[in-house]
Design a protein around this motif. Structure first.
Motif, short mmCIF file in Angstrom:
data_model
loop_
_atom_site.label_atom_id
_atom_site.label_comp_id
_atom_site.label_asym_id
_atom_site.label_seq_id
_atom_site.Cartn_x
_atom_site.Cartn_y
_atom_site.Cartn_z
N ASP A 93 39.47 37.95 9.98
CA ASP A 93 40.81 37.55 9.55
C ASP A 93 40.91 37.39 8.04
O ASP A 93 39.91 37.07 7.39
CB ASP A 93 41.16 36.18 10.16
CG ASP A 93 41.48 36.27 11.64
OD1 ASP A 93 41.41 37.36 12.20
OD2 ASP A 93 41.81 35.21 12.21
N ASP A 94 42.11 37.54 7.56
CA ASP A 94 42.53 37.07 6.22
C ASP A 94 42.29 38.04 5.08
O ASP A 94 42.46 37.66 3.92
CB ASP A 94 41.90 35.71 5.86
CG ASP A 94 42.24 34.63 6.87
OD1 ASP A 94 43.23 34.82 7.60
OD2 ASP A 94 41.51 33.63 6.95
N HIS A 148 47.78 40.81 10.54
CA HIS A 148 47.59 39.36 10.72
C HIS A 148 48.96 38.73 10.48
O HIS A 148 49.51 38.08 11.38
CB HIS A 148 46.55 38.87 9.73
CG HIS A 148 46.00 37.50 10.01
ND1 HIS A 148 46.05 36.90 11.24
CD2 HIS A 148 45.37 36.60 9.20
CE1 HIS A 148 45.47 35.70 11.17
NE2 HIS A 148 45.06 35.49 9.95
N HIS A 185 50.25 34.48 4.83
CA HIS A 185 49.53 33.47 5.63
C HIS A 185 50.17 32.11 5.42
O HIS A 185 49.50 31.11 5.20
CB HIS A 185 48.06 33.45 5.25
CG HIS A 185 47.14 33.07 6.38
ND1 HIS A 185 47.21 31.86 7.02
CD2 HIS A 185 46.16 33.77 7.01
CE1 HIS A 185 46.28 31.82 7.96
NE2 HIS A 185 45.63 32.97 7.99
N PRO A 204 48.41 34.21 12.30
CA PRO A 204 47.75 33.24 11.43
C PRO A 204 47.65 31.87 12.10
O PRO A 204 48.61 31.40 12.72
CB PRO A 204 48.66 33.20 10.19
CG PRO A 204 49.26 34.57 10.14
CD PRO A 204 49.49 34.92 11.58
N CYS A 205 46.51 31.25 11.99
CA CYS A 205 46.22 29.92 12.58
C CYS A 205 46.38 29.91 14.11
O CYS A 205 46.48 28.83 14.69
CB CYS A 205 47.10 28.83 11.97
SG CYS A 205 47.03 28.74 10.19
ZN LIG Z 1 44.08 33.71 9.14
#
Ligand SMILES: [Zn+2]
Length: 412
Positions: A44-45, A127, A131, A212-213
């Motif tokens: 991720d990210d 994603h 974010h 996200p999260c």
């Molecule tokens: Zn993330």
């Protein structure tokens, strides 16, 4: 005589268990079981960041290129992409939300991603557009909220991971707790815009996504479906929001690989944690989790976030060499390892293709093989064993654990 007694007793026990847990057994049996060992690396990210992220990513991908699976494909990173960060200077001067985009404002990272796609060591997956929640962010910016001090003091790149955790959610407004889900109109527009930008950046739409999260709800799934997203990556649950104290609210609290939602989207599940920077996981602990997945004939889906590779040089080198070691162990110990990316597994589970196809560079590999009845029975028993304590207890009390053990031993 004793054998006949036990056989009769076990048959009676099985009949009673069937009456009690029939729907559980059927649902578990209908899950996908693999003869091959699919191995996915979910990271991720990735997205806007310091220029050095490009170099770190290239180092990580060079290590992946050295690992080959049973059809000679390299290990491949499913890079969960964040497409933009807020343009703070513009937000402050206009009061409206503005973005700095990955492709135009962060060209060094963008180029490293493109090279990974061509080299077949990276497959991008959406994603989020960003974010964080853009609307909430702009409002907090206007109010000069102290939670944005780090962001506002750095007009160039800054690390959204340093924001307060509730502010990092994308499909919820976390500026106050409990979080508020975004409206259906906003969800639809946000997802459509992100999908459009993603396709322009990477040449093909994202077929799968991870929120996200891990914060999303039915409305977001509907917006994803309208944009032809067929698979949703999860950590085995969905969170729809956070309560007054910041606790995540899970709904549903349990998601199995291959299950479908009301929009006929397939859920994927990460089952191996390799986040060494957190100090919780090592290559050995990750391999132990990979073994559990293998016994259950599940794909080995490794979660390893960008931050493991973008902090100090030393942490990055340790994280890369640990992942190198983990992949080496997986290839050495498990049969028929198949490296693939999450959208490819999503397409396989939905029977969309006869081959595994990387849509971003058009390379193809043979399809995956599902488990034979014997292997499937063993993996089915392992799934029951690892998931349902009461059944395990009953297995030990009745002695049913013995024939189950025999089946598992002879299948591997
Ligand atoms: Zn993330």
């Amino acid at each position: 005589m004793a054998v006949l007694f036990f056989l009769g007793f076990w048959l009676m026990c099985l009949a009673a268990l069937w009456l009690w847990k029939k729907s559980l057994f059927i649902a578990t049996w209908r899950e996908p079981y693999f003869a091959d060992t699919p191995v996915l690396i979910e990271s991720d990210d990735w997205g806007p960041g310091g220029d050095f992220h490009g170099e770190r990513l290239t180092q990580l991908l060079s290590m992946l290129a050295k690992h080959k699976d049973s059809v000679n494909r390299s290990a491949v990173l499913t890079a969960d992409m964040v497409l933009a960060v807020p343009d703070i200077a513009k937000i402050e001067s206009t009061g409206q939300y503005h973005r700095r985009m990955l492709d135009t404002d962060f060209p060094i990272i963008y180029k490293a991603l493109q090279q990974g796609i061509q080299q077949d060591t990276l497959v991008p997956q959406l994603h989020g557009m960003e974010h964080l929640n853009g609307k909430a962010f702009a409002e907090l910016c206007q109010k000069q909220d102290p939670r944005l001090a780090i962001a506002r003091s750095n007009k160039g790149w800054w690390d959204w991971e340093k924001l307060d955790s509730p502010l990092q959610g994308h499909y919820v407004d976390g500026s106050t707790l409990p979080t508020q889900a975004i409206s259906s109109v906003d969800a639809k527009a946000l997802v459509a815009n992100a999908m459009d930008c993603f396709a322009k950046m990477f040449g093909y739409p994202s077929l799968s996504t991870v929120a996200p999260c891990y914060l999303w709800n039915d409305e977001i799934e509907k917006s994803w479906q309208q944009q032809n997203i067929i698979a949703i990556q999860t950590a085995g649950y969905r969170c729809t929001g956070r309560d007054q104290t910041g606790h995540y609210f899970q709904d549903p609290p349990m998601i199995r690989l291959g299950s479908s939602n009301r929009f006929a989207q397939t859920y994927l599940v990460r089952n191996v944690m390799y986040e060494p920077v957190d100090g919780k996981n090592t290559p050995d602990s990750a391999f132990t989790e990979a073994e559990l997945a293998y016994r259950q004939a599940l794909p080995v889906s490794i979660s390893t976030h960008r931050y493991n590779y973008t902090r100090s040089e030393e942490q990055c080198q340790q994280a890369i060499s640990g992942l190198d070691q983990l992949l080496g162990q997986i290839i050495g110990k498990f049969p028929n390892v198949r490296f693939l990316a999450s959208p490819e597994l999503g397409e396989f589970l939905q029977n969309k293709t006869n081959h595994i196809v990387n849509r971003f560079n058009d390379r193809e590999w043979p399809s995956l093989n599902l488990a034979s009845p014997h292997r499937k029975t063993s993996a089915f028993l392992y799934r029951l064993y690892y998931r349902h304590r009461k059944l395990v207890l009953i297995g030990y009390c009745t002695g049913l654990i013995f024939p189950a053990w025999l089946i598992c031993k002879t299948s591997s």
